[in-house]
Design an enzyme around this catalytic site. Structure first.
Site, PDB file in Angstrom:
ATOM      1  N   TYR A  69      57.690  27.253  -4.131  1.00 33.33           N
ATOM      2  CA  TYR A  69      57.356  27.285  -5.555  1.00 33.33           C
ATOM      3  C   TYR A  69      57.866  28.578  -6.176  1.00 33.33           C
ATOM      4  O   TYR A  69      57.450  29.681  -5.789  1.00 33.33           O
ATOM      5  CB  TYR A  69      55.847  27.180  -5.761  1.00 33.33           C
ATOM      6  CG  TYR A  69      55.242  25.835  -5.426  1.00 33.33           C
ATOM      7  CD1 TYR A  69      56.024  24.743  -5.061  1.00 33.33           C
ATOM      8  CD2 TYR A  69      53.864  25.647  -5.482  1.00 33.33           C
ATOM      9  CE1 TYR A  69      55.459  23.510  -4.761  1.00 33.33           C
ATOM     10  CE2 TYR A  69      53.290  24.417  -5.182  1.00 33.33           C
ATOM     11  CZ  TYR A  69      54.095  23.354  -4.816  1.00 33.33           C
ATOM     12  OH  TYR A  69      53.529  22.143  -4.523  1.00 33.33           O
ATOM     13  N   LYS A 234      51.606  11.917 -24.188  1.00 36.66           N
ATOM     14  CA  LYS A 234      52.420  12.827 -24.998  1.00 36.66           C
ATOM     15  C   LYS A 234      53.870  12.369 -25.135  1.00 36.66           C
ATOM     16  O   LYS A 234      54.584  12.809 -26.039  1.00 36.66           O
ATOM     17  CB  LYS A 234      52.369  14.246 -24.415  1.00 36.66           C
ATOM     18  CG  LYS A 234      53.081  14.401 -23.084  1.00 36.66           C
ATOM     19  CD  LYS A 234      53.095  15.854 -22.595  1.00 36.66           C
ATOM     20  CE  LYS A 234      51.752  16.320 -22.159  1.00 36.66           C
ATOM     21  NZ  LYS A 234      51.794  17.663 -21.516  1.00 36.66           N
TER      22      LYS A 234
END
Length: 359
Positions: A69, A234
């Protein structure tokens, strides 16, 4: 890491429910916080501290990250913030994952004994910790004998660098092989699988893993419970600026392109129908419904939330109030909208067993 007089904040679980992580005795919150794409990536510095503090203040004490990450920066940021906030180490459940590594050498990735051991130590260095609670194999490595993988993770556990090990995005066959070897050798098998599970991604967690839940009490630590934001609604009318599909457009290009095709348009229609159900019948948003739906699954140990702002964490936790509202009738109505429930294994004409007995 804070201990004794250095602790600045006492943990208060508030109304957060806790579950066992798979067959282990480790208790984890129903909702946890992850660092993928955000912490150390699009979010750095003080905003990371704000997000983790709000999560901790609202009963989340499990934080998930990985060596890959943000090329290790997620672990660095998470470790820094935990120290600066003065959180007691024993109050926390910290998990990280190994596979991709940070360099390109032939042994700087994968699941060889060398990378599992050295990679774990490097993760701990970036986190500033002596141990993690769970170390995950971020992907399977078909180039390494499974016995080597199992033995290496057990070495990490026996040396106190982690308490448990688990898998992520492994097939049921691979998890079964690891469990078989661990049993044969008297070693620790994986206790959990970190998998994608949402209303549009169901076959693997609900069908492929089904025998593993029964045989090994495997638990899941779910990521992408909102289908990368699709289940928030969204994206029903396009791709708004500042959203995940916008800021990570290259990564999600295939997903964005699919929204213009029949399959994607069908998903958007289903999100719209789920939104009506959520708002009119449950008094919540479709986001809360989607999160509660995954959390309601008894094989889900924890649902990993992603957040780029503190208020997103607070809003997502409203899903806790929705879970008890998911009655059998509501679940049936959700299934009618989704129309994608994985089929049960064929019985080839055998009559059903008494549902009140042991199935």
């Amino acid at each position: 890491m804070a201990s004794g007089s250095d602790v600045k904040v006492e943990f208060d679980p508030k109304n957060m429910p806790f579950r066992r992580l798979g067959p282990s005795g480790l208790r984890v919150p129903v909702f946890s916080l992850g660092g993928w794409l955000t912490l150390g990536g699009t979010v750095i510095g003080d905003p990371v501290k704000d997000i983790i503090k709000v999560a901790f203040d609202n009963g989340i004490n499990m934080f998930d990250t990985a060596e890959a990450y943000a090329k290790g920066r997620s672990e660095v940021e998470m470790g820094r913030v935990i120290k600066e906030l003065g959180l007691r180490r024993t109050d926390l459940v910290i998990t990280t994952k190994l596979f991709w590594g940070l360099r390109t050498g032939p042994n700087d990735g994968g699941l060889s004994r060398k990378h599992i051991i050295e990679g774990t130590k490097e993760c701990l260095e970036r986190l500033g910790l002596d141990y993690v609670d769970v170390i995950f194999a971020h992907r399977p490595d078909v180039s390494v004998p499974m016995e080597e993988v199992v033995r290496a993770f057990n070495w990490v556990i026996e040396k106190g660098l982690a308490f448990y090990w688990a898998t992520s995005e492994w097939s049921a066959y691979e998890i079964e092989e690891a469990q078989h070897i661990a049993t044969k050798l008297g070693l620790h098998g994986p206790i959990a699988e970190q998998c994608q599970h949402n209303m549009f991604h169901r076959d693997r967690p609900e069908k492929e893993y089904r025998p593993l839940y029964k045989k090994y009490q495997l638990g899941t630590t779910v990521f992408s419970a909102l289908a990368s934001g699709l289940l928030t609604g969204k994206y029903n009318a396009g791709i708004p600026e500042g959203t995940r599909f916008s800021t990570h457009s290259n990564f999600f290009k295939g997903t964005v392109d699919s929204l213009q095709k029949e399959e994607g348009l069908t998903k958007i229609r289903k999100v719209s129908e789920l939104s009506v159900l959520a708002e009119q019948e449950l008094g919540c948003s479709v986001t809360h419904l989607a999160l509660a739906w995954v959390a309601k699954n008894p094989n889900t140990s924890t649902v990993i939330l992603g957040a780029s702002k503190p208020e997103q964490v607070v809003d997502n936790l409203k899903a806790l109030d929705v879970i008890p509202k998911l009655t059998p009738e509501i679940m049936d109505r959700i299934e009618a909208i989704l129309a994608n429930q994985p089929a049960d294994p064929p019985t080839f004409g055998r009559p059903a067993l008494d549902p009140n007995g042991r199935l």
